[in-house]
Design an enzyme around this catalytic site. Sequence first.
Site, PDB file in Angstrom:
ATOM      1  N   SER B  46       0.840  -1.198   0.000  1.00 59.46           N
ATOM      2  CA  SER B  46       0.000   0.000   0.000  1.00 59.46           C
ATOM      3  C   SER B  46       0.874   1.246   0.000  1.00 59.46           C
ATOM      4  O   SER B  46       0.647   2.192  -0.755  1.00 59.46           O
ATOM      5  CB  SER B  46      -0.897   0.020   1.251  1.00 59.46           C
ATOM      6  OG  SER B  46      -1.741  -1.099   1.261  1.00 59.46           O
ATOM      7  N   LYS B 165      -0.273 -10.505   7.187  1.00 62.63           N
ATOM      8  CA  LYS B 165       0.056  -9.151   7.655  1.00 62.63           C
ATOM      9  C   LYS B 165      -1.247  -8.512   8.099  1.00 62.63           C
ATOM     10  O   LYS B 165      -2.185  -8.406   7.302  1.00 62.63           O
ATOM     11  CB  LYS B 165       0.708  -8.313   6.555  1.00 62.63           C
ATOM     12  CG  LYS B 165       0.957  -6.866   6.996  1.00 62.63           C
ATOM     13  CD  LYS B 165       1.535  -5.970   5.920  1.00 62.63           C
ATOM     14  CE  LYS B 165       1.701  -4.548   6.450  1.00 62.63           C
ATOM     15  NZ  LYS B 165       2.103  -3.585   5.394  1.00 62.63           N
ATOM     16  N   SER B 167      -2.958  -5.240   9.445  1.00 59.39           N
ATOM     17  CA  SER B 167      -2.708  -3.804   9.555  1.00 59.39           C
ATOM     18  C   SER B 167      -3.768  -3.006  10.303  1.00 59.39           C
ATOM     19  O   SER B 167      -3.643  -1.796  10.428  1.00 59.39           O
ATOM     20  CB  SER B 167      -2.526  -3.193   8.158  1.00 59.39           C
ATOM     21  OG  SER B 167      -1.303  -3.600   7.609  1.00 59.39           O
ATOM     22  N   GLY B 190       1.129  -4.999  11.102  1.00 57.26           N
ATOM     23  CA  GLY B 190       1.212  -3.995  10.056  1.00 57.26           C
ATOM     24  C   GLY B 190       1.055  -2.586  10.596  1.00 57.26           C
ATOM     25  O   GLY B 190       0.974  -1.637   9.832  1.00 57.26           O
TER      26      GLY B 190
END
Lengths: 294, 294, 294, 294
Positions: B46, B165, B167, B190
């Site tokens: 991202s 992961k 986040s 994350g």
Amino acid sequence: MSKPLEGVYAALTTPFAGDEIAADKLRDNVQKYNRTDLAGYLVLGSTGESVSLTDGESLQLVEAVVAAAAPEKKILVGTARESTKGTIDFTNSLAGRGIAAALVRPPSYFKSKMTREALKTHYLAVAEASKLPVLIYNMPQNTGISLEPQLIIDLAPHPNIVGLKESSGSLAFLGEVVREVPDRFHYFLGSGHVIYPGLEMGACGAILAVANAAPEMSAEIFRLFKAGKKDEARRLQLDLVPLNKALMEVYGIAGLKYAQDLRGYYGGPARLPLLPVGDQAKRDIAALLKKMGL
Amino acid sequence: MSKPLEGVYAALTTPFAGDEIAADKLRDNVQKYNRTDLAGYLVLGSTGESVSLTDGESLQLVEAVVAAAAPEKKILVGTARESTKGTIDFTNSLAGRGIAAALVRPPSYFKSKMTREALKTHYLAVAEASKLPVLIYNMPQNTGISLEPQLIIDLAPHPNIVGLKESSGSLAFLGEVVREVPDRFHYFLGSGHVIYPGLEMGACGAILAVANAAPEMSAEIFRLFKAGKKDEARRLQLDLVPLNKALMEVYGIAGLKYAQDLRGYYGGPARLPLLPVGDQAKRDIAALLKKMGL
Amino acid sequence: MSKPLEGVYAALTTPFAGDEIAADKLRDNVQKYNRTDLAGYLVLGSTGESVSLTDGESLQLVEAVVAAAAPEKKILVGTARESTKGTIDFTNSLAGRGIAAALVRPPSYFKSKMTREALKTHYLAVAEASKLPVLIYNMPQNTGISLEPQLIIDLAPHPNIVGLKESSGSLAFLGEVVREVPDRFHYFLGSGHVIYPGLEMGACGAILAVANAAPEMSAEIFRLFKAGKKDEARRLQLDLVPLNKALMEVYGIAGLKYAQDLRGYYGGPARLPLLPVGDQAKRDIAALLKKMGL
Amino acid sequence: MSKPLEGVYAALTTPFAGDEIAADKLRDNVQKYNRTDLAGYLVLGSTGESVSLTDGESLQLVEAVVAAAAPEKKILVGTARESTKGTIDFTNSLAGRGIAAALVRPPSYFKSKMTREALKTHYLAVAEASKLPVLIYNMPQNTGISLEPQLIIDLAPHPNIVGLKESSGSLAFLGEVVREVPDRFHYFLGSGHVIYPGLEMGACGAILAVANAAPEMSAEIFRLFKAGKKDEARRLQLDLVPLNKALMEVYGIAGLKYAQDLRGYYGGPARLPLLPVGDQAKRDIAALLKKMGL
């Protein structure tokens, strides 16, 4: 006072055969839709699973529709990418093909940074650079971004911005926008639930997924409204609601495609991650079409 | 019991020069990060503005990192596309380059249809077909999709799924997942706000945007934790919070890149629709780095 | 086919003087509203800050309106509490005073448990036990609970449920409900943005906060619609939008009360936690009223 | 450095018998909890269905707990109402009974107007007027209002604000707040999923619904942490997660009460609109308690 792009459009589904797109089936569908009163077609919309297509596939689909559409049918294309540059590049790759306008949904991945200022900067840059006229696209259900009425009002004076497709279905939104934009601005409804009341309040047409399965009915609501037959328009609008609800909210694109199959178009499967509809859904959709006489 | 991919990774930013990517600047950054204790790099996350890149640009960036990374640094790549097919195709186009794992965020455009079943089907199809080991990616802030802990538990036994992961930064999520997955499963944090308490509860590392600007501090929290110096780890964690808050929440990627510039890396501009940071933001970021002694 | 409760109602504000309610000011306001074409009044609605009142204060306000209302004006009262028992007890404490119906918003504190089944059980229990006819109230902006159209359809056959106030302003909601409920069912609009198109689609009236400041205009839209003067109704509707936007969305109850002050009613302060409007807001509201000729 | 209110509290359920509260059953429960290491009790919390109680019932329940609690147990009471005035009045009606602090959730009905400024004004007015020390309460799941870390930091210096109960369970929130508030400030965790990592990062205790069913385990996590037995604390924390998940998220208050019944306390029914748990839920809860040896 009629507008150049006014009327009802089908937001075309994208036919797949196995893993690949089936551009020939799209051509067949369009040739059938040519016989209806639809004003034209939107290619590569949300309903067209555009986010699931490569640029190459996208281009093939546009070419198929351009080739198959009757001369009087107008063609709109969804051209948004997440970046401003990507949106401009893809939009301009379609110039020179007789496309009436590019429909541009907002970037949405970096949600928390898509302030009114960021969205305004984006749309103005796209409008400035685009070789196609631009339609703004409000689609909060899929993007998670709700464009504000004031943003539309701020953008509307740009000469290359020709209108809006508003898919939240809010007539409060319409009420805030419709008198604050230039006369030439096209306000398209994007929800099949509110075509008639939206037209009544000043919209000039609609771009509809449900029109893949019920093109005649969708176009007829517009025709009745223009002819001043408001009671009939309202009745037909209410008749359309249960089908629109089932296909748009309950079963989604896979259900819509199944309804196309039943109605003699090519629907076929959606591309994963969209799951196929189950047997019960198929029975429900078939029963609903039958009840409506379709 | 240490895991093969454990440790702290930088979720690399993507350098731009004008309208184009600057792969050479990425190479320079990576060579500097090679001197830190980072476990490796995530390309096309991202933070790397991957959604704003073409496939061609994406490939160039991966190749730049593969070329520049020190041999002991592991490389992860974000490879998600909106369709299952697109995700598999892009992931497999990167095989054979020494990439440790593909990080795959969920499809998110058709939000209302991304049921647990649809997401499970998607991830299993990707895991089955992918030539790279797969890390699931929960990123509700950007995708609008919150993966459920139970989905992770259901997917974890697949031999080609090597971890997650997460986040959202929820340690409640971690608490539900961490004992229900195989020992070999990597749980990466994350969020730079919760590295230390997450490690304490069973995570094996972190993949962090803030590590672009503060790679030493990010890696040091992990080192202190592994060395049993928990009080020092906690203090360093709390020291990191204000920087992580400013760069991740308040100013975002454009702010993070400015912090890189100040710290001797190449940050440069973000690609539109992300707006540049203003002068006040620049002063705030500079003051914060100074206060932290960076 | 006209319905017994049809027409436009003002959702009355609650006057305060210092820390206390000022029931005499409410009486004065109602006597002025008696001279308009409003169908009646809603006491203790959201706009009446009912959640900020004790039971004792609530009762005084109801009695003041009952005493002051002209005989032809119908009186509705908001009677919801968070528990089913509390709702029934408070509703029935108002019986025997000539109140036309109780408006009942859903319980909302335990949001995640307010399933369709829980809401159905609640409303059926209230309808069964209530000595007043019941109007369901959909108010997602304040409650965080969106009633589903199907819930309304399921509840509508109960003989003591006489209608709905729908404040999300969604005509898609109306479209799904309006033909699936008994003829005797009252569908009231709760948004001043969509009175005319809602009437056009089958609503029988509206219950409006903006009618505190603009009772004549609000009632006139209904009158024009009933008289078949649809173009005039539409124009007046669009004229009302900016005022409704300013008072409902931008400035809220404190702003609405200031507009009442300017128009010769008693508005006065809102009760904390609602903050007073600032000087700029006051100038904006005054300018807007002037522009509209009010 | 220990704080006067530190430790683990049970957020007590409210016993009902038929339609009425059963204060005697609450007394019995408290006498049993007196034998555990709980620091004390919260009466009239979310778990106590406080929003479903009248003021009279609320007072009876407080008096029952005050009478039954062992001398060393501290008593907290939830005292929020929607208005600032109502909150102050109810809080002060409880003064002089030996209550350690009032827990005050934010007003939430007028969501869109609950700006940081409005919330700050509200809490300062309450803190100023309250005869009891005030604990702020962040409970976005139920209120739909997420207090910002900065608001807590702004309010913490007030001498009558003694702490916070944070029920979103976010340790990122904790990380932003914990070093920016005075040493005397109590940070209580409100989620049973993150007691241990929260204590590790600087919280001083927890106020927990799950402690109604598992008081010993809840208190033991705190004791182990204080004794430096961190590995054991972490293991017990992870053991608690499945029960906390089932009772808090899946089955809610009605499920928690059933678990109390099974464990020898009085749980009984919840008040409508909360539905009773079904037979399958009962079997699940029984199996879970058995598996945990409770």
